[in-house]
Design an enzyme around this catalytic site. Structure first.
Site, short mmCIF file in Angstrom:
data_model
loop_
_atom_site.label_atom_id
_atom_site.label_comp_id
_atom_site.label_asym_id
_atom_site.label_seq_id
_atom_site.Cartn_x
_atom_site.Cartn_y
_atom_site.Cartn_z
N GLU A 79 -2.94 -14.55 0.92
CA GLU A 79 -2.43 -15.35 1.55
C GLU A 79 -2.18 -14.33 3.08
O GLU A 79 -1.40 -12.99 2.29
CB GLU A 79 -1.48 -15.81 0.98
CG GLU A 79 -1.17 -17.07 -0.09
CD GLU A 79 -0.15 -17.81 -0.83
OE1 GLU A 79 -0.25 -18.48 -1.68
OE2 GLU A 79 0.45 -16.94 0.00
N CYS A 130 2.69 -11.60 8.31
CA CYS A 130 2.50 -10.96 6.29
C CYS A 130 1.92 -10.97 5.70
O CYS A 130 0.66 -11.77 6.04
CB CYS A 130 4.19 -12.20 5.50
SG CYS A 130 4.37 -11.82 4.40
N CYS A 187 -0.37 -10.11 -8.92
CA CYS A 187 0.40 -8.98 -8.76
C CYS A 187 1.13 -8.97 -10.47
O CYS A 187 1.12 -10.55 -11.11
CB CYS A 187 1.80 -9.99 -7.68
SG CYS A 187 3.08 -8.13 -7.71
N CYS A 202 7.72 -10.93 -11.69
CA CYS A 202 9.17 -11.61 -11.24
C CYS A 202 9.35 -12.72 -11.63
O CYS A 202 8.25 -14.13 -11.35
CB CYS A 202 9.44 -11.18 -10.05
SG CYS A 202 9.47 -8.89 -9.30
N CYS A 226 8.99 -15.47 -8.83
CA CYS A 226 8.16 -15.50 -7.72
C CYS A 226 7.23 -16.08 -8.16
O CYS A 226 6.38 -15.71 -9.00
CB CYS A 226 7.82 -14.05 -7.47
SG CYS A 226 6.76 -13.16 -6.09
N SER A 231 12.99 -4.60 -3.09
CA SER A 231 13.50 -5.98 -4.20
C SER A 231 15.00 -5.92 -5.12
O SER A 231 13.86 -6.08 -5.44
CB SER A 231 12.49 -6.53 -4.30
OG SER A 231 11.44 -6.56 -2.92
N CYS A 291 6.21 -16.30 -1.38
CA CYS A 291 4.93 -15.15 -1.99
C CYS A 291 4.14 -16.65 -3.15
O CYS A 291 5.09 -16.78 -3.61
CB CYS A 291 6.00 -14.30 -1.95
SG CYS A 291 4.78 -13.16 -3.22
N1 SAH Z 1 6.62 -7.34 -4.55
C1 SAH Z 1 6.78 -6.04 -3.21
C2 SAH Z 1 6.75 -7.41 -2.29
C3 SAH Z 1 6.04 -8.79 -1.97
S1 SAH Z 1 7.16 -9.85 -1.95
C4 SAH Z 1 8.23 -6.81 -3.76
O1 SAH Z 1 8.71 -7.53 -4.51
O2 SAH Z 1 8.90 -6.30 -2.65
C5 SAH Z 1 8.53 -10.24 -0.89
C6 SAH Z 1 9.97 -10.47 -0.84
O3 SAH Z 1 9.44 -12.36 -1.50
C7 SAH Z 1 9.72 -9.95 -2.05
O4 SAH Z 1 11.77 -9.84 -1.84
C8 SAH Z 1 10.01 -10.79 -2.94
O5 SAH Z 1 10.71 -10.15 -3.94
C9 SAH Z 1 10.65 -11.82 -2.37
N2 SAH Z 1 10.25 -13.58 -3.01
C10 SAH Z 1 9.50 -13.51 -4.08
N3 SAH Z 1 9.34 -14.66 -4.29
C11 SAH Z 1 10.56 -15.25 -3.75
C12 SAH Z 1 11.08 -17.02 -3.70
N4 SAH Z 1 10.69 -18.04 -4.70
N5 SAH Z 1 12.01 -16.77 -2.88
C13 SAH Z 1 12.24 -16.18 -2.20
N6 SAH Z 1 11.91 -14.91 -2.12
C14 SAH Z 1 10.78 -14.12 -2.51
#
Ligand code: SAH
Length: 428
Positions: free
Chosen positions: A169, A182, A189, A193, A196, A301, A420
């Site tokens: 995406e 973005c 990934c 997490c 996510c 993050s 994400c």
């Molecule tokens: N892997 C990298 C970049 C991708 S995610 C990272 O973790 O930084 C980009 C941001 O969106 C990250 O800070 C991630 O933690 C956040 N994110 C992912 N899922 C989310 C959600 N459901 N609600 C809010 N933020 C989220």
């Protein structure tokens, strides 16, 4: 299979990086228990792009305690594209096709400056040379599978399909003063997490440099053609906050940063200072990025100031603790002069307590840092939700009381599965 079998830049270098430089232990240790309430998936495969090497060597592996690593299935390497290559490599590739080397610069201007890969739009190239050059060096790597728009057309999300069928995406967001894109750095990934959407599905493969750049070129073309309300415009900012962990695809992401920021015809000419690379906190890769002496912003993050909670929200914390991640970040800020952005998704009753705000404030105070609070965008089926407004306000107040600059991120694109990985998840 790719149209040509040329070795793809980056994969070998990255394997060496992870196996020999990261110090990641060779054997995973047993997974620690998850925190009560954590609805994360079980251990997921954490792999590098797993296409077998030309010499038949097995695909690379990253092993992190608690996360089992093994390549799941071979995936196709994308064909070579000029955006994978620095100018010298493009000149060599053009010469191999029997064309004068300066055609590399002409082709590059079409792609990076005019955002086209269409041979019939390249009137400065001899007619007979257009098709062979475009076919060899500008293969179409991504096909738009779905496009969604909101905010009156100024937020556009595209679900792309790669040539081997993976889904990624990108999102374009137009504001009065800038256009931010973005982008995804991996299909899926491996960081797992649990809040996510991308983390739930595991890693499919690394994107190539050109597959990352192609997302931005597509957005730039829309803007140049005046298809985004607000008149013709340009992409001004890039955030590596789409699918994937950019620093787990180091060589290809670095290549993309260079292509995006080198001036035309080498690249797109976007300012390095307008590029943000976001990471879960892969400490050796942060140090390596600092040593590149780029002016890109690093976002970390964090999501929790204490190891006990962060071990569950960001599982790679079992390998690199909060203090190590922050030390690496401060050293990045010291080397580059760039302010660190701390990303913190506020999750109701999980990480939004006043004491955690105080702990976060005390860890960050006095450093070159800014906190970006993100109201959690719940993934489908998640029992977690965004913080109460009063708790969010108190969190902000306490960080400010520690003298730490903080903003709450706007939540653009929620109605189009802006968070994400959500669009790809809904398409599967
Ligand atoms: N892997 C990298 C970049 C991708 S995610 C990272 O973790 O930084 C980009 C941001 O969106 C990250 O800070 C991630 O933690 C956040 N994110 C992912 N899922 C989310 C959600 N459901 N609600 C809010 N933020 C989220």
């Amino acid at each position: 299979m790719p149209a040509n079998g040329a070795a793809y830049p980056g994969l070998t270098a990255q394997k060496i990086f992870y196996n020999e430089r990261s110090g990641v232990p060779a054997q995973p240790s047993p997974a620690p228990d998850r925190a009560p309430g954590a609805q994360g998936p079980g251990p997921v495969p954490l792999t590098l792009a797993s296409a077998p090497e030309a010499d038949g060597a097995p695909a690379g592996e990253i092993l992190i305690p608690g996360i089992k690593g093994r390549a799941r299935r071979p995936v196709a390497k994308p064909p070579r594209h000029l955006a994978d290559l620095p100018m010298a490599g493009r000149r060599a590739a053009v010469a191999e096709l029997g064309q004068p080397a300066f055609r590399a610069s002409q082709l590059s201007r079409h792609f990076f400056g005019r955002y086209t890969d269409q041979a019939d739009e390249m009137s400065d190239l001899p007619r007979a040379a257009r098709d062979p050059l475009a076919q060899a060096l500008l293969p179409r790597l991504l096909t738009a599978e779905r496009e969604l728009a909101c905010d009156g057309g100024t937020t556009r999300k595209t679900l792309w399909r790669t040539l081997d069928g993976a889904l990624v995406e990108s999102v374009l967001m137009r504001y009065p003063d800038r256009v931010t894109m973005c982008v995804s750095s991996q299909a899926g990934c491996g960081m797992a997490c649990p809040f996510c959407a991308t983390g739930q599905a595991g890693l499919t493969r690394n994107l190539s440099t050109a597959e990352i750049v192609a997302q931005v070129v597509a957005g730039a073309r829309l803007l140049a053609d005046g298809e985004v309300p607000g008149g013709p415009g340009r992409v001004s900012n890039i955030v590596f906050m789409g699918m994937g962990e950019p620093l787990a695809n180091y060589a290809n992401v670095l290549g993309a940063v260079r292509r995006l920021t080198d001036p035309v015809p080498d690249g797109m000419g976007i300012s390095q200072r307008s590029v943000t690379v976001s990471t879960v906190g892969l400490v050796p890769a942060i140090a390596r990025l600092a040593a590149e002496h780029l002016s890109v912003t690093l976002a970390v993050s964090l999501h929790a100031p204490d190891d006990e909670l962060r071990d569950t929200l960001v599982p790679v914390n079992r390998r690199w603790k909060v203090s190590e991640v922050l030390d690496a970040a401060w050293s990045y800020a010291g080397t580059t002069g760039r302010r660190i952005s701390i990303e913190y998704a506020l999750i109701k009753d999980v990480n939004d307590q006043a004491w955690r705000a105080d702990l976060l404030g005390s860890l960050l105070a006095g450093n070159l840092v800014h906190v970006n609070l993100i109201p959690l965008n719940p993934t489908p089926g998640s029992q977690w939700t965004a913080s109460r407004p009063a708790d969010q306000r108190e969190f902000v107040r306490r960080l400010e009381a520690h003298g730490v600059p903080v903003t709450v991120r706007d939540t653009r694109g929620r109605e189009i599965d802006g968070a994400c990985g959500q669009l790809a998840a809904s398409a599967r």
